[in-house]
Scaffold this active site. Structure first.
Site, PDB file in Angstrom:
ATOM      1  CB  SER A   1       9.735  -4.290  -7.830  1.00  0.00           C
ATOM      2  OG  SER A   1      10.786  -3.491  -8.193  1.00  0.00           O
TER       3      SER A   1
ATOM      4  CG  ASP B   1       8.079   3.233  -9.085  1.00  0.00           C
ATOM      5  OD1 ASP B   1       9.245   3.478  -8.760  1.00  0.00           O
ATOM      6  OD2 ASP B   1       7.612   2.083  -9.163  1.00  0.00           O
TER       7      ASP B   1
ATOM      8  CG  HIS C   1       9.239   0.794  -6.416  1.00  0.00           C
ATOM      9  ND1 HIS C   1       8.897   0.408  -7.691  1.00  0.00           N
ATOM     10  CD2 HIS C   1       9.944  -0.241  -5.888  1.00  0.00           C
ATOM     11  CE1 HIS C   1       9.390  -0.802  -7.926  1.00  0.00           C
ATOM     12  NE2 HIS C   1      10.018  -1.216  -6.846  1.00  0.00           N
TER      13      HIS C   1
HETATM   14  C1  LIG Z   1      16.914  -2.546  -5.965  1.00  0.00           C
HETATM   15  C2  LIG Z   1      15.474  -2.435  -6.318  1.00  0.00           C
HETATM   16  O1  LIG Z   1      14.794  -1.563  -5.813  1.00  0.00           O
HETATM   17  N1  LIG Z   1      15.008  -3.259  -7.244  1.00  0.00           N
HETATM   18  C3  LIG Z   1      13.664  -3.188  -7.689  1.00  0.00           C
HETATM   19  C4  LIG Z   1      13.619  -3.476  -9.157  1.00  0.00           C
HETATM   20  C5  LIG Z   1      12.844  -4.151  -6.869  1.00  0.00           C
HETATM   21  O2  LIG Z   1      12.639  -5.283  -7.245  1.00  0.00           O
HETATM   22  N2  LIG Z   1      12.428  -3.701  -5.671  1.00  0.00           N
HETATM   23  C6  LIG Z   1      11.835  -4.560  -4.676  1.00  0.00           C
HETATM   24  C7  LIG Z   1      12.686  -4.568  -3.439  1.00  0.00           C
HETATM   25  C8  LIG Z   1      10.432  -4.154  -4.316  1.00  0.00           C
HETATM   26  O3  LIG Z   1       9.675  -5.009  -3.785  1.00  0.00           O
HETATM   27  O4  LIG Z   1      10.057  -3.004  -4.504  1.00  0.00           O
END
Ligand SMILES: CC(=O)N[C@@H](C)C(=O)N[C@@H](C)C(=O)O
Length: 620
Positions: free
Chosen positions: A475, A563, A595
């Site tokens: 992410s 996702d 995700h």
């Molecule tokens: C707020 C959020 O979900 N941001 C994403 C872009 C992200 O980086 N998520 C992290 C917490 C993850 O490891 O999935």
């Protein structure tokens, strides 16, 4: 009581099953919510009623072109289940229902439901404003009504997972009159209301709306009888003299009050250690129960009549369970724990915390003097003269933190002979609010440079093979991994990313959190924002795709088909760019995964392929 979709909920007394009810076939509502965002299953104080959250019942729909035979069959089936013929609406079976995004798909309009256990009767609560989605509910003192968190869903819903910054408030709905009252501010975000054992006060967490997705919270307290609200612990901008960095937690433990209703327990990150803190609600004084203990991280699992159940772990020791009585106020340093089952520290893994001050040229002008840290894991035994390969792992979020606790995958990689660097760059949680605020607008530079600075500093310690460095991240951690291989093209020999953010400008239109793209790119967000070409240009300039032409590192991409947070098209955009540049790239596609790629087959396959990719490209 337990309940699953389409299967009975059961009510037990000691070892005897009293009742078995199928909540969904009673046809008063849709699926029962079991998530920890909205969901709850709470006994009334009288233990005669149960409160839970479910999806609002939707009208039965039929096609304009429904054949008479199929229509008749469907109606008959329903008549048997509900014992009454339902009204059917025509032409609405393709109606779009917004939901609350990643990990909350098909959760659109939650309703509060009360089950009368004796009469097996369900009441769906009325009186809740139609622009509010209720959740996290419990019974008010004397069972006169329900207290709940309500999230505004107008003009549209945004993703809630990892986003504590959604406009929400504490409400009370009276069961007799149906009247609904707002108990907390109109312009904040709240969560985790917890009623004291004496039923007099409610504590909850509160933070700002929009802005960083997770932030330092205020601990607030609402007095049920005086109706007064007080701030018990305020947001902490910078670490206090005693080291307290504020409450950066998106959830309080379901039970967190001391027996005398005077103190509240909170486990939350303080720099990269998760500590157990006691807050005196009358003075706001915060004392740590764990900061004097051996290193590691602590989580509060439960507290009942001052008997606490906690788990404690560290990067080289899996979690154990401990119990202990909360000492009297002022004697917190006398805390002693009994370990229920010892876990074995892994002698072949050693670890340390490293603190970093960025070089003067990288200091943040608006928020000067901030520091950050990292956790370094190393195999204890290194063959003589042998140099360690290094895997660099920045976390996602970006407002998140890697604490000194047990992570199975890093422990296994360390046992395989890798050293691992977990980097908490500026912007991470647990270092105070200024640290968090320093990052929005500076992603792709400040966070990237912090990670690289941590890596360079570690290499200076010696003992590492500088030709065998890999970077792994998911992410926003994937965003950083892709940035690092673009901005330092000779440095990393392998890269593995899970659902990476690769281009904010293309993500903003299709993610469940468009506000995240705006805020992290340096803009304020509001729901009627109109994007200008300059906004998209800035988003593109801060994205890894901007540096893709310099990439040489072989990349393994792991994408979840479902996702909603960082849609898989982000990874595919990067994959195509690398293919065109003839950079070695492999894409793993996980159907039915979102995700987190956390279904067992996806997670296990992802781990094996990541390890093998690194071994192959580091020539180990
Ligand atoms: C707020 C959020 O979900 N941001 C994403 C872009 C992200 O980086 N998520 C992290 C917490 C993850 O490891 O999935």
């Amino acid at each position: 009581m337990c309940s699953c979709e389409g299967s009975p909920g059961q009510i037990w007394h000691k070892n005897r099953k009293l009742k078995c009810l199928n909540l969904t076939t009673l046809n008063k509502h849709g699926k029962v919510y079991e998530d920890d965002q909205f969901g709850c299953m709470v006994w009334s104080h009288s233990e005669t009623h149960l409160l839970y959250v479910a999806e609002k019942k939707r009208p039965k729909t039929e096609s304009y072109f429904q054949g008479p035979e199929t229509g008749l069959l469907a109606d008959e089936e329903e008549t048997i289940k509900t014992d009454k013929k339902e009204e059917t609406v025509l032409g609405q079976q393709f109606e779009y229902y917004e939901d609350w995004g990643e990990a909350l798909v098909r959760k659109s309009s939650p309703v509060l439901c009360v089950l009368d256990i004796e009469g097996s009767n369900i009441t769906v609560l009325e009186g809740i404003p139609t622009n509010i989605s209720p959740g996290q509910a419990f019974w008010s003192p004397n069972d006169t009504g329900l207290v709940f968190v309500g999230w505004w869903h107008e003009p549209f819903r945004l993703g809630l997972k990892y986003c504590a910054n959604r406009r929400s408030s504490l409400f009370y709905v009276d069961l007799a009159s149906g009247k609904c009252e707002q108990l907390s501010s109109n312009s904040s975000a709240v969560c985790s209301p917890r009623l004291s054992p004496d039923l007099c006060r409610i504590v909850y967490l509160e933070c700002g709306v929009f802005g960083p997705h997770l932030q330092c919270s205020r601990l607030c307290m609402f007095d049920w009888y005086t109706k007064q609200t007080s701030v018990v612990v305020d947001v902490v901008q910078r670490a206090k003299e005693d080291g307290f960095t504020g409450i950066c937690s998106s959830m309080l433990s379901p039970r967190c009050w001391s027996a005398d209703s005077q103190r509240v327990l909170i486990s939350c990150p303080q720099r990269c250690r998760k500590d157990l803190l006691v807050v005196d609600t009358s003075t706001g004084e915060v004392t740590s129960l764990t900061s004097q203990s051996e290193e590691g991280s602590w989580s509060l699992l439960n507290i009942h009549r001052d008997l606490m159940v906690v788990s404690c772990s560290s990067p080289n020791c899996p979690p154990d369970l401990r119990v202990g009585f909360l000492p009297a106020k002022g004697s917190e340093s006398k805390m002693s724990w009994v370990t229920l089952e010892e876990t074995q520290p892994q002698a072949d893994i050693s670890w340390q915390t490293l603190n970093f001050s960025p070089p003067p040229e990288e200091d943040n002008r608006q928020y000067p003097g901030l520091d950050f840290n990292a956790i370094l894991l190393k195999p204890t035994e290194v063959t003589t003269g042998g140099k360690l390969p290094l895997i660099v792992m920045p976390h996602g979020g970006p407002h998140s933190v890697l604490v000194s606790e047990w992570y199975l995958s890093t422990a296994v990689l360390c046992k395989m002979g890798f050293s691992i660097l977990l980097v908490n760059y500026r912007g991470s949680l647990g270092f105070g609010q200024d640290n968090i605020y320093s990052l929005p607008g500076n992603i792709g530079t400040q966070d990237v440079k912090d990670v690289q600075f941590a890596v360079d500093s570690v290499l200076k310690q010696g003992g590492f093979d500088e030709q065998k460095i890999a970077v792994v991240g998911g992410s926003h951690g994937g965003f950083l991994a892709c940035h690092l291989i673009g901005q330092y093209p000779e440095f990393y020999k392998a890269c593995v990313t899970r659902n990476p953010v690769t281009n904010l400008a293309t993500m903003v239109g299709c993610t469940d959190i468009p506000d995240w793209c705006m805020v992290e790119a340096g803009y304020e967000y509001n729901t009627d924002i109109r994007l200008e070409p300059a906004n998209l240009e800035q988003m593109l300039n801060k994205s890894p795709i901007k540096h893709v032409s310099k990439v040489k590192t072989p990349v393994l991409l792991m994408l979840g088909e479902d996702d909603k947070r960082v849609p898989s098209k982000q990874g595919i955009e990067y994959y195509r760019a690398l293919k065109a540049l003839q950079v070695p790239v492999r894409l793993l596609w996980y159907p039915g995964n979102n995700h987190s790629l956390s279904k067992v087959d996806a997670e296990s396959d992802g781990f094996m392929n990541a390890a093998l990719w690194i071994i192959q490209h580091l020539s180990l």
